[in-house]
Design an enzyme around this catalytic site. Structure first.
Site, PDB file in Angstrom:
ATOM      1  N   GLU A 172       0.810  -1.221   0.000  1.00 25.67           N
ATOM      2  CA  GLU A 172       0.000   0.000   0.000  1.00 25.67           C
ATOM      3  C   GLU A 172       0.850   1.282   0.000  1.00 25.67           C
ATOM      4  OE1 GLU A 172      -2.708  -0.770   3.234  1.00 25.67           O
ATOM      5  OE2 GLU A 172      -3.673  -2.380   2.104  1.00 25.67           O
ATOM      6  N   ASP A 194      -0.527   6.343   7.177  1.00 22.20           N
ATOM      7  CA  ASP A 194      -1.839   5.859   6.727  1.00 22.20           C
ATOM      8  C   ASP A 194      -2.769   5.653   7.924  1.00 22.20           C
ATOM      9  OD1 ASP A 194      -4.037   4.418   5.825  1.00 22.20           O
ATOM     10  OD2 ASP A 194      -2.878   2.952   4.681  1.00 22.20           O
TER      11      ASP A 194
HETATM   12  P1  ADP Z   1      -9.422   1.799   5.303  1.00 21.37           P
HETATM   13  O1  ADP Z   1      -8.078   2.030   4.695  1.00 21.37           O
HETATM   14  O2  ADP Z   1      -9.366   1.398   6.755  1.00 21.37           O
HETATM   15  O3  ADP Z   1     -10.284   0.888   4.509  1.00 21.37           O
HETATM   16  P2  ADP Z   1     -10.233   4.582   4.637  1.00 21.37           P
HETATM   17  O4  ADP Z   1      -8.898   5.048   4.230  1.00 21.37           O
HETATM   18  O5  ADP Z   1     -11.294   4.557   3.617  1.00 21.37           O
HETATM   19  O6  ADP Z   1     -10.197   3.200   5.401  1.00 21.37           O
HETATM   20  O7  ADP Z   1     -10.692   5.541   5.864  1.00 21.37           O
HETATM   21  C1  ADP Z   1     -11.941   5.442   6.435  1.00 21.37           C
HETATM   22  C2  ADP Z   1     -12.018   6.389   7.626  1.00 21.37           C
HETATM   23  O8  ADP Z   1     -11.811   7.732   7.190  1.00 21.37           O
HETATM   24  C3  ADP Z   1     -13.383   6.362   8.311  1.00 21.37           C
HETATM   25  O9  ADP Z   1     -13.192   6.351   9.719  1.00 21.37           O
HETATM   26  C4  ADP Z   1     -14.010   7.670   7.843  1.00 21.37           C
HETATM   27  O10 ADP Z   1     -14.971   8.147   8.769  1.00 21.37           O
HETATM   28  C5  ADP Z   1     -12.796   8.565   7.782  1.00 21.37           C
HETATM   29  N1  ADP Z   1     -12.987   9.751   6.930  1.00 21.37           N
HETATM   30  C6  ADP Z   1     -13.341   9.790   5.622  1.00 21.37           C
HETATM   31  N2  ADP Z   1     -13.425  11.055   5.166  1.00 21.37           N
HETATM   32  C7  ADP Z   1     -13.116  11.861   6.235  1.00 21.37           C
HETATM   33  C8  ADP Z   1     -13.029  13.284   6.416  1.00 21.37           C
HETATM   34  N3  ADP Z   1     -13.311  14.135   5.429  1.00 21.37           N
HETATM   35  N4  ADP Z   1     -12.688  13.747   7.648  1.00 21.37           N
HETATM   36  C9  ADP Z   1     -12.422  12.893   8.660  1.00 21.37           C
HETATM   37  N5  ADP Z   1     -12.485  11.552   8.551  1.00 21.37           N
HETATM   38  C10 ADP Z   1     -12.831  11.036   7.356  1.00 21.37           C
HETATM   39 MG    MG Z   2      -6.502   1.804   3.483  1.00 19.50          MG
END
Ligand code: ADP
Ligand code: MG
Length: 632
Positions: A172, A194
């Site tokens: 990643e 990340d």
């Molecule tokens: P993963 O890599 O764990 O699958 P993501 O990178 O998609 O997850 O991150 C998801 C998280 O980011 C969730 O907790 C979501 O609420 C948070 N998130 C998404 N957009 C925002 C934002 N604009 N501000 C704060 N938190 C956010």
């Molecule tokens: Mg991720």
């Protein structure tokens, strides 16, 4: 045209698929126009599998019918996940033999983690096929840098089960760096921070002549946006109890509504200085609380601060000080929080890259890599990309010590050969025990596989000459062969990690998915049409309370009502064509209503009145937008 190769970020919370459009990687949205597909899989009452947003509601209503965060269970055994399971409501199939692949119960069925992930991958594949209008068979899939052989193999298996040929697994942080084109700077050090939904990873990469090498990783497997959400929920629950005397802690539905409201507020605060947390509680009461960014930061700072120590440790392991870091990259939805950005800025003493959407950047980088492997545009074709093995690989030698054959940080694909002999007079069988890890004793390393080289003619100890060859392919997957050179006896295995699926099991899962493919497709169409029907019915409710409704003729209203009843009736059935037809007819009939609503919204705005934003966004004719939809 050459076959399309897509890039996939198979995430713990959300997954995405991207492709290369000319020289730019682009995310492919789902049917609902949304880029992120929640990594949630559910089984509905008819035994049909549902993925993504529509599966999410099962998490609340019927928790035993939905799985999330399955990435945490990939390639792991019963013992590995014991602590993990305490935090999740999953039930495992009992009576698992030692070393057997986990099975997660979903209603009355059970699935292995790769099968669950395969459902998510199939959804992404389907989204891409819909987008291109042609089949997609090949993909690059990303994995955390710290994933071991078993976890990587499980991810590859998931791809195969989903009918995808996984050309390459990419780390990643490497993908995120690629999305920013950092390979072009040829040399330097990169910190990739990340912070996702449930996990935090920090990776330090070294770039040597355009080749990425992960030199240190650290993190916390239970730290992310979920923790922030939970803090805000706790505060709201306290508030509600204090102000209204209502204890809603055991009210699942209320907690869920609060969760949604605090997430909306959290996201709003990433771009505004203040917002309102607003929830309609069961029973109709309204909970509202204004929250400023400053107050929010005060609440979440302890969570964000927990990322500091892993970063320090990773830099220490890499032997680097912050001023030796050349680039910092932000990955994960939670790095959109300004406080998090500030922390990264301070930690690495530089402005981190955040020009791309941080929850999309990994998928975008996977698309760049996919394009290279798919023989895409000339500009990137000559760009060579290599990765390194995160851990050393070897075999157990006499006395329980480890003979390392491929050392950690070797560039892959890699191969190496070492020679061994027997330690006992007349020994005819040799046990090959394949190990992964940095420790010196076999018992301290991770056991990857065992096999025997049999039928060596009896010879004095020390005379046989056994050549052991290790070959790691570009995905970090290992093949081991052993050959006694005097007799020509040989044995080999593709390392089948403990808790891995056998080839035969994977084949069966693929065949099974073919059996169900047609039925799945038909069901999917019905489900999608039903969802669309729900949307239009809800929008119509709104339209009816708008003054524009009064401007329709009696006949127009009557027709809409007849068609509405028709949609309500057929959507309960299984006839896709009928549901589609009814939706189209209703859409047609409500066209004028939507126009009137638009006009009134526009004219009231012109008159300086506040415009009801809901009317603009959810006019009854608007089908789900396909194409560019931003999810910020
Ligand atoms: P993963 O890599 O764990 O699958 P993501 O990178 O998609 O997850 O991150 C998801 C998280 O980011 C969730 O907790 C979501 O609420 C948070 N998130 C998404 N957009 C925002 C934002 N604009 N501000 C704060 N938190 C956010
Ligand atoms: Mg991720």
């Amino acid at each position: 045209m050459a076959e399309r190769v897509v890039g996939i970020d198979l995430g713990t919370t959300n997954s995405l698929v991207a492709y290369m459009d000319g020289n730019h990687p682009v995310i492919i949205p789902g049917e609902d126009g949304v880029n992120l597909v929640p990594s949630v899989v559910a089984l509905d009452a008819n035994g049909q599998v549902i993925v993504g947003n529509s599966a999410r509601k099962f998490l609340i209503e019927t928790a035993d019918r939905a799985v999330y965060s399955v990435k945490r269970l990939m390639g792991r055994g019963k013992e590995d996940v014991r602590d993990e399971l305490k935090l999740f409501p999953f039930r495992l199939a009992e009576d698992l033999a030692d070393g057997e692949v986990l099975r997660i119960k979903l209603a009355d069925k059970s699935y292995t983690p790769p099968e669950i992930s395969a459902y998510v991958l199939r959804q992404l594949k389907h989204n891409a096929e819909r987008f291109f209008g042609s089949p997609v068979k090949q993909a690059v899939v990303t994995v955390p840098a710290y994933f071991n052989d078993a976890q990587r193999q499980a991810t590859k298996d998931a791809g195969r089960i989903a009918g995808l040929d996984v050309l390459r697994l990419v780390n990643e942080p490497t993908a995120a760096s690629l999305a920013y084109g950092l390979d072009k700077r040829k040399n330097g050090t990169i910190a990739v921070y990340d912070l996702g939904g449930g996990t935090f990873d920090i990776s330090i990469l070294k770039l040597n002549d355009g080749i990425f090498e992960v030199i240190a990783t650290n993190g916390d497997t239970h730290l992310g946006g979920d923790d922030i959400d939970n803090l805000l929920i706790a505060i709201a629950l306290d508030d509600i109890q204090g102000d209204m005397g209502l204890d809603l802690r055991r009210n699942g539905e209320a907690v869920q509504r609060i969760r949604k409201a605090v997430i909306d507020a959290k996201i709003a605060l990433s771009s505004s200085e203040k917002t309102v947390i607003a929830v309609e509680l069961p029973g109709g009461k309204l909970y509202q609380r204004e929250i400023t960014r400053e107050a929010f930061e005060g609440i979440v700072r302890p969570v964000v601060d927990r990322t500091v120590e892993p970063c320090r440790q990773a830099m220490k392991d890499a032997g680097l000080t912050p001023d030796q870091i050349d680039e910092a990259v932000l990955v994960g939805g939670s790095t959109r929080i300004p406080l998090v950005r500030q922390l990264v800025r301070d930690l690495f003493q530089r402005e981190p890259h955040c020009e791309l959407n941080s929850d999309e950047v990994v998928a975008l980088g996977a698309a760049v890599q996919a394009n290279i492997l798919g023989g895409g545009s000339q500009a990137t074709q000559d760009m060579l990309l290599l990765d390194v093995t995160p851990l050393s690989l070897g075999i157990e030698a006499l006395g329980g010590v480890v003979a390392k054959i491929i050392h950690r940080n070797s560039t892959i694909p890699a191969s190496a050969t070492e020679h061994f002999t027997t330690g006992v007079e007349g020994q005819t069988n040799v046990a090959i025990h394949v190990l992964q890890g940095e420790r010196e004793l076999a018992k301290d390393c991770r056991s990857l596989a065992r096999f025997d080289l049999k039928g060596i003619p009896p010879m004095p100890a020390g005379l046989p000459r056994i050549e052991v060859k290790f070959l790691i392919d570009a995905n970090g997957i290992l093949q081991v062969s052993a050959r006694e050179q005097r007799s020509g006896k040989q044995a080999e295995i593709q390392v089948q990690p403990s808790y891995g699926l056998t080839d035969e099991q994977v084949e069966n899962m693929i065949l099974e998915s073919f059996d169900y493919a047609e039925q799945d497709l038909a069901q999917r169409q019905v489900i999608e049409a039903r969802n669309e029907a729900e949307t239009i019915l809800t929008a119509l409710e709104k339209g009816r309370s708008n003054q524009a409704w009064q401007h329709l003729t009696d006949d127009e209203r009557k027709i809409i009502e007849i068609l509405e009843a028709e949609v309500r009736e057929v959507k309960e059935g299984q006839d896709f064509q009928a549901i589609r037809g009814a939706i189209d007819a209703l859409n047609q009939a409500t066209m004028r209503l939507a126009e009137l609503m638009m006009d009134s919204a526009v004219s009231s705005a012109l008159k300086g009145k506040t415009m009801e934003s809901a009317d603009m966004g959810e006019g009854p004719v608007a089908p789900h937008p396909i194409g560019k939809a931003e999810f910020k």
